[in-house]
Scaffold this motif. Structure first.
Motif, PDB file in Angstrom:
ATOM      1  N   PRO A 140       0.872  -1.237  -0.077  1.00  0.00           N
ATOM      2  CA  PRO A 140       0.206   0.094  -0.177  1.00  0.00           C
ATOM      3  C   PRO A 140       0.765   1.221   0.006  1.00  0.00           C
ATOM      4  CG  PRO A 140      -0.132  -0.973   2.041  1.00  0.00           C
ATOM      5  CD  PRO A 140       0.758  -2.198   1.284  1.00  0.00           C
ATOM      6  N   GLN A 141       0.269   2.198  -0.748  1.00  0.00           N
ATOM      7  CA  GLN A 141       1.145   3.499  -0.812  1.00  0.00           C
ATOM      8  C   GLN A 141       0.361   4.469  -0.289  1.00  0.00           C
ATOM      9  OE1 GLN A 141       4.320   3.519  -1.958  1.00  0.00           O
ATOM     10  NE2 GLN A 141       4.139   1.127  -2.464  1.00  0.00           N
ATOM     11  N   THR A 142      -0.892   4.434   0.231  1.00  0.00           N
ATOM     12  CA  THR A 142      -1.647   5.386   0.830  1.00  0.00           C
ATOM     13  C   THR A 142      -2.335   4.930   1.995  1.00  0.00           C
ATOM     14  OG1 THR A 142      -3.672   5.021  -0.244  1.00  0.00           O
ATOM     15  CG2 THR A 142      -2.112   6.626  -1.262  1.00  0.00           C
ATOM     16  N   PHE A 143      -2.810   5.687   2.963  1.00  0.00           N
ATOM     17  CA  PHE A 143      -3.546   5.025   4.275  1.00  0.00           C
ATOM     18  C   PHE A 143      -4.763   4.236   3.634  1.00  0.00           C
ATOM     19  CE2 PHE A 143      -1.313   8.550   6.307  1.00  0.00           C
ATOM     20  CZ  PHE A 143      -0.604   7.929   7.186  1.00  0.00           C
ATOM     21  N   GLU A 144      -5.448   4.700   2.791  1.00  0.00           N
ATOM     22  CA  GLU A 144      -6.757   4.057   2.278  1.00  0.00           C
ATOM     23  C   GLU A 144      -6.484   2.650   1.917  1.00  0.00           C
ATOM     24  OE1 GLU A 144      -7.452   8.254   2.531  1.00  0.00           O
ATOM     25  OE2 GLU A 144      -5.868   7.055   1.492  1.00  0.00           O
ATOM     26  N   GLU A 145      -5.305   2.276   1.191  1.00  0.00           N
ATOM     27  CA  GLU A 145      -4.852   0.945   0.861  1.00  0.00           C
ATOM     28  C   GLU A 145      -4.571   0.005   1.752  1.00  0.00           C
ATOM     29  OE1 GLU A 145      -1.723   1.648  -2.191  1.00  0.00           O
ATOM     30  OE2 GLU A 145      -2.960   2.751  -3.749  1.00  0.00           O
ATOM     31  N   VAL A 146      -4.404   0.636   2.818  1.00  0.00           N
ATOM     32  CA  VAL A 146      -3.989  -0.439   4.074  1.00  0.00           C
ATOM     33  C   VAL A 146      -5.330  -0.963   4.350  1.00  0.00           C
ATOM     34  CG1 VAL A 146      -3.276  -0.500   6.357  1.00  0.00           C
ATOM     35  CG2 VAL A 146      -2.131   1.286   4.734  1.00  0.00           C
ATOM     36  N   ILE A 147      -5.333  -2.317   4.592  1.00  0.00           N
ATOM     37  CA  ILE A 147      -6.683  -3.198   5.091  1.00  0.00           C
ATOM     38  C   ILE A 147      -6.425  -3.522   6.486  1.00  0.00           C
ATOM     39  CG2 ILE A 147      -7.120  -3.660   2.456  1.00  0.00           C
ATOM     40  CD1 ILE A 147      -6.185  -6.585   3.223  1.00  0.00           C
ATOM     41  N   GLY A 148      -7.691  -3.383   6.952  1.00  0.00           N
ATOM     42  CA  GLY A 148      -7.779  -4.199   8.297  1.00  0.00           C
ATOM     43  C   GLY A 148      -7.077  -3.223   9.394  1.00  0.00           C
ATOM     44  N   GLN A 149      -6.444  -2.113   9.037  1.00  0.00           N
ATOM     45  CA  GLN A 149      -5.776  -1.358  10.229  1.00  0.00           C
ATOM     46  C   GLN A 149      -6.489  -0.022  10.376  1.00  0.00           C
ATOM     47  OE1 GLN A 149      -4.189  -3.247  12.146  1.00  0.00           O
ATOM     48  NE2 GLN A 149      -4.034  -4.897  10.726  1.00  0.00           N
ATOM     49  N   LEU A 150      -7.973   0.026  10.266  1.00  0.00           N
ATOM     50  CA  LEU A 150      -8.582   1.343  10.263  1.00  0.00           C
ATOM     51  C   LEU A 150      -8.424   2.169  11.655  1.00  0.00           C
ATOM     52  CD1 LEU A 150     -10.535   3.503   8.385  1.00  0.00           C
ATOM     53  CD2 LEU A 150     -12.472   2.033   9.667  1.00  0.00           C
ATOM     54  N   HIS A 151      -8.278   1.589  12.838  1.00  0.00           N
ATOM     55  CA  HIS A 151      -8.052   2.218  13.996  1.00  0.00           C
ATOM     56  C   HIS A 151      -6.833   3.059  13.993  1.00  0.00           C
ATOM     57  CE1 HIS A 151      -6.007  -1.831  14.315  1.00  0.00           C
ATOM     58  NE2 HIS A 151      -5.485  -1.214  15.407  1.00  0.00           N
ATOM     59  N   VAL A 152      -5.802   2.499  13.177  1.00  0.00           N
ATOM     60  CA  VAL A 152      -4.313   3.113  13.143  1.00  0.00           C
ATOM     61  C   VAL A 152      -4.385   4.093  12.161  1.00  0.00           C
ATOM     62  CG1 VAL A 152      -1.917   2.820  12.684  1.00  0.00           C
ATOM     63  CG2 VAL A 152      -3.336   0.782  14.011  1.00  0.00           C
ATOM     64  N   THR A 153      -4.797   3.841  10.887  1.00  0.00           N
ATOM     65  CA  THR A 153      -4.566   4.870   9.864  1.00  0.00           C
ATOM     66  C   THR A 153      -5.692   6.107  10.103  1.00  0.00           C
ATOM     67  OG1 THR A 153      -6.407   3.687   8.649  1.00  0.00           O
ATOM     68  CG2 THR A 153      -4.118   3.098   7.983  1.00  0.00           C
ATOM     69  N   ARG A 154      -6.941   5.788  10.510  1.00  0.00           N
ATOM     70  CA  ARG A 154      -7.693   7.017  10.888  1.00  0.00           C
ATOM     71  C   ARG A 154      -7.051   7.948  11.697  1.00  0.00           C
ATOM     72  NH1 ARG A 154     -13.968   6.170  12.426  1.00  0.00           N
ATOM     73  NH2 ARG A 154     -13.859   5.614  10.268  1.00  0.00           N
ATOM     74  N   THR A 155      -6.554   7.319  12.804  1.00  0.00           N
ATOM     75  CA  THR A 155      -5.860   8.309  14.125  1.00  0.00           C
ATOM     76  C   THR A 155      -4.830   9.004  13.459  1.00  0.00           C
ATOM     77  OG1 THR A 155      -6.278   6.609  15.677  1.00  0.00           O
ATOM     78  CG2 THR A 155      -4.525   8.095  16.287  1.00  0.00           C
ATOM     79  N   LEU A 156      -3.742   8.294  12.797  1.00  0.00           N
ATOM     80  CA  LEU A 156      -2.854   9.144  11.998  1.00  0.00           C
ATOM     81  C   LEU A 156      -3.287  10.225  11.064  1.00  0.00           C
ATOM     82  CD1 LEU A 156      -0.194   6.209  11.344  1.00  0.00           C
ATOM     83  CD2 LEU A 156      -0.261   7.804  13.191  1.00  0.00           C
ATOM     84  N   GLN A 157      -4.130   9.933  10.383  1.00  0.00           N
ATOM     85  CA  GLN A 157      -4.603  11.029   9.398  1.00  0.00           C
ATOM     86  C   GLN A 157      -5.222  12.106  10.147  1.00  0.00           C
ATOM     87  OE1 GLN A 157      -7.137   8.282   7.002  1.00  0.00           O
ATOM     88  NE2 GLN A 157      -6.293   9.049   5.103  1.00  0.00           N
ATOM     89  N   ASN A 158      -5.800  11.872  11.019  1.00  0.00           N
ATOM     90  CA  ASN A 158      -6.478  12.858  12.031  1.00  0.00           C
ATOM     91  C   ASN A 158      -5.300  13.804  12.727  1.00  0.00           C
ATOM     92  OD1 ASN A 158      -8.993  12.383  11.352  1.00  0.00           O
ATOM     93  ND2 ASN A 158      -9.158  10.932  13.343  1.00  0.00           N
ATOM     94  N   SER A 159      -4.303  13.077  13.122  1.00  0.00           N
ATOM     95  CA  SER A 159      -3.215  13.744  13.741  1.00  0.00           C
ATOM     96  C   SER A 159      -2.421  14.528  12.594  1.00  0.00           C
ATOM     97  CB  SER A 159      -2.238  12.778  14.089  1.00  0.00           C
ATOM     98  OG  SER A 159      -2.879  11.870  15.462  1.00  0.00           O
TER      99      SER A 159
END
Length: 540
Positions: free
Chosen positions: A12-31
Motif C-alpha cells: 500500500p502507498q496510501t492510508f486508504e490502501e491499508v486493509i484491516g488497520q482502520l483504527h491506526v490509519t484514521r488516528t494518524l490521518q487525524n493527527s
C-alpha cells in the motif's frame, strides 16, 4: 527487468490502501490533519500486517511537497524517493543488525543535522525489540526531547520486550491480524487484476494458511501462480497442504470408530510428504469448526468459520449426526494430544495412537438426554409395579398359607452356659476369661434373662464395659438363637478387714485373675510387685 514479487508490487502507498488497520490509519490521518503527530511512535503487531508500510506512508505524508497532509500525493520527487527507499532523510534501520550502543550513539550525532531535502528527518527502526539494554538507555533522553525536525517510528513484533521507559515515551499503535474473510476478499481482487483465474476455494485456502498476515498470503499466492494452479487440489499440491476433504474423511472415520480407514488416511498424508505437526493442527481447527457449527446457527457460524458458506452447508449433515458433547470430547482429546505429537520424535506413530484412542471413545450422551431416558424408565417401572401389585393381590387371595420355617432355639441351662463360655473363649478369649470369673449364674424368664454374679474388682468392671456388653449380647443371640439379656451383679464382702486386709484381698484377686495368669503364661513372665491405686491415682 527483474520480477517484482506480489508482496512488494501490491504494497500500500496510501492510508486508504491499508486493509484491516482502520483504527491506526484514521488516528494518524487525524493527527496529520490537526498537526499533532507525536515525535515518537511505536507500531506493534504480528508479521505482515502493515507496520513498516504505514511507517513509510506516514513519512511521505509528513514530507510531501503538498503537505503535511493526510493523503500523500505519491507524485512529487520526495514521495517517489521515499517509495523507492532512496531518500537520505528517511532512513530505515534494521534493529537486529544495528542493535549496539555504538550505532545508537552514531544516530544521536546524526539527528543534530537538519534534513537535506525533506521537511523532517525520519528514522524507522524495524524489530526495535532487538536493541540491547544499553542502546535503549542511550535513546531515552533523545526520545524525551528530540530536535523539532526529527521523528522516530519504531516497529516490532514483540512489544512486551520493549522497556517501559521507552514505551512511555512513544504513542503505541497495535496492528491486528486480518480475519480470513477480509484477507480472502483482498486476495480475490488481486487475482482478478492479475488475471490468474484461481478458484475461490483455493483463495480461501491461501487466506486461511496466511493466519491473518497480508504479506504471507501474497507470498503463497506468488508460489501458486508460479505453479500455474487454478484449483484447490493443485494449490494444495504445490503448497504441501492437506485438503479439507481429507480432514473431513478422517473426522468421519474417528466419529464412526473406523480405525482402518483412519490409519489409511494418516499413511496417505505421510506418504504425500505432509507435515504431521501441521496436519494435527489442521485437524484440531477442523473439529473446532465442527463444534462451532454444531452450537450456532448457520448464518451466525459462517462469520466464525475458516471455510466458506458452501463448505458449511456441506458439513452440516455431518454435524447433525453427532452430539455436541461427542464433538467437544474429540476436540479436547486432540488439543491435549497435539502438544505431545509436536514434541515426539516419531510424530506419525504418536498421531496413529491418538487416533486409535479417539476411535475407541464411545458416543457421549448429554445430561438432558440421559435424564429424559431416566424419566421414561421410571415411569415405565411405576406402571409395571402397579400391574405386578394387582397380580400379586389376586395370587394372595387364592394362594394357600405356607408355614414359615421354624428356628430351633437352644434351652438355656447351666450346662448350656458352660458350652457357651467355651465357645466364647475360642472367639473372644478376653471375654471368655472374664465370664469364667463369675461365681454363680441365675436363669430367669425361661432363659430370656441371665444374671451373672461377679465379685467386686477389675473383672466386674471389665464385664460392665460397653464393648464387652455389646459383644456378650451378640454372642448369646448367636448361640441360643434368641435375644437374651445378660445382667452382671456385683458381690461385695460384708466383713471389714481394714485397709491392710482390703489391699491384700485386691492383690490376691489380681494375682489369681485368669486374665493375669494368661498374660504370665503367654509372655513367660513372673509377678514381682503389685500396686493398688485409688480412683484419684494415689497408691493405697
Amino acid at each position: 527487468m527483474s520480477y517484482l514479487v506480489l508482496a512488494r508490487k501490491w504494497r500500500p502507498q496510501t492510508f486508504e490502501e491499508v486493509i484491516g488497520q482502520l483504527h491506526v490509519t484514521r488516528t494518524l490521518q487525524n493527527s496529520l490533519r490537526n498537526s499533532c503527530v507525536a515525535h515518537a511512535l511505536l507500531f506493534s503487531g504480528p508479521r505482515g500486517t502493515g507496520k513498516t508500510s504505514v511507517a513509510r506512508i506516514l513519512a511521505k505524508a509528513l514530507n510531501c511537497e503538498y503537505g503535511p497532509a493526510p493523503h500523500p500525493c505519491n507524485k512529487c520527487g520526495i514521495c517517489r524517493e521515499i517509495t523507492a527507499g532512496s531518500s537520505i532523510d528517511v532512513q530505515e534501520i534494521d534493529g537486529a543488525s544495528n542493535r549496539g550502543i555504538d550505532e545508537i550513539r552514531q544516530l544521536r550525532e546524526n539527528i543534530q543535522f537538519l534534513p537535506t531535502r525533506c521537511r523532517y528527518r525520519i528514522y524507522i527502526i524495524d524489530e526495535v525489540h532487538m536493541l540491547t539494554k544499553e542502546a535503549f538507555n542511550a535513546l531515552l533522553k533523545t526520545l524525551e526531547e528530540p530536535p523539532s525536525h526529527v521523528y522516530f517510528i519504531f516497529a516490532t513484533t514483540e512489544s512486551e520486550k520493549i522497556p517501559a521507559t521507552i514505551n512511555s515515551r512513544c504513542q503505541h499503535y497495535e496492528f491486528r491480524r486480518l480475519c480470513t474473510a477480509e484477507l480472502a476478499d483482498h486476495l480475490s481482487s488481486i487475482v482478478r487484476t492479475e488475471g490468474m483465474g484461481l478458484q475461490q476455494d483455493a483463495i480461501l485456502l491461501l487466506a486461511r494458511e496466511a493466519e491473518g498476515s497480508v504479506r504471507d498470503s501474497l507470498s503463497l499466492l506468488d508460489q501458486v501462480a508460479a505453479y500455474g494452479a487454478t484449483s484447490l487440489k493443485e494449490a494444495c499440491e504445490v503448497l504441501g497442504i492437506v485438503e479439507t476433504q481429507v480432514l473431513k474423511e478422517l473426522a468421519i472415520a474417528i466419529l464412526e470408530s473406523d480405525i482402518s480407514k483412519a490409519l489409511k488416511l494418516i499413511d496417505d498424508v505421510y506418504s504425500f510428504g505432509g507435515n504431521i505437526q501441521k496436519f494435527i493442527t489442521d485437524l484440531v481447527f477442523f473439529f473446532r469448526n465442527l463444534v462451532v457449527l454444531k452450537n450456532l446457527e448457520l448464518d451466525s457460524a459462517v462469520t466464525l468459520l475458516d471455510f466458506s458458506r458452501e463448505d458449511a452447508k456441506e458439513f452440516s449433515p455431518l454435524v447433525s449426526k453427532y452430539s455436541a458433547h461427542s464433538l467437544f470430547q474429540v476436540l479436547d482429546a486432540l488439543i491435549k494430544g497435539q502438544e505431545a505429537i509436536c514434541r515426539s520424535t516419531t510424530p506419525k506413530l504418536s498421531l496413529e495412537m491418538l487416533v486409535i484412542r479417539l476411535c475407541s471413545i464411545k458416543e457421549v450422551v448429554g445430561i438432558d438426554d440421559l435424564l429424559g431416558k431416566v424419566d421414561k424408565l421410571l415411569s415405565s417401572v411405576k406402571i409395571q409395579e402397579k400391574n405386578l401389585s394387582e397380580g400379586y393381590a389376586k395370587e394372595i387371595k387364592v394362594a394357600p398359607a405356607v408355614n414359615p420355617v421354624s428356628v430351633t432355639q437352644k434351652k438355656c441351662s447351666p450346662g448350656a452356659w458352660t458350652d457357651f463360655v467355651d465357645s466364647v473363649k475360642e472367639q473372644h478369649p478376653v471375654l471368655g476369661s472374664l465370664l469364667t470369673c463369675c461365681k454363680a449364674i441365675e436363669i430367669k424368664n425361661n432363659g430370656d434373662l441371665i444374671q451373672l454374679k461377679c465379685r467386686s474388682g477389675i473383672q466386674h468392671d471389665m464385664l460392665c464395659e460397653v464393648d464387652h456388653q455389646q459383644s456378650l449380647r451378640e454372642l448369646t443371640k448367636k448361640f441360643f438363637k434368641r435375644a437374651t439379656d445378660v445382667v452382671i451383679e456385683e458381690i461385695r464382702d460384708n466383713v471389714d478387714t481394714g485397709a491392710a486386709g482390703k489391699t491384700f484381698s485386691l492383690r490376691d484377686e489380681l494375682i489369681q485373675s485368669p486374665l493375669v495368669k494368661e498374660a504370665v503364661k503367654v509372655f513367660h513372665a513372673q509377678i514381682s510387685d503389685v500396686r493398688i491405686f485409688s480412683n484419684r491415682g494415689q497408691e493405697v
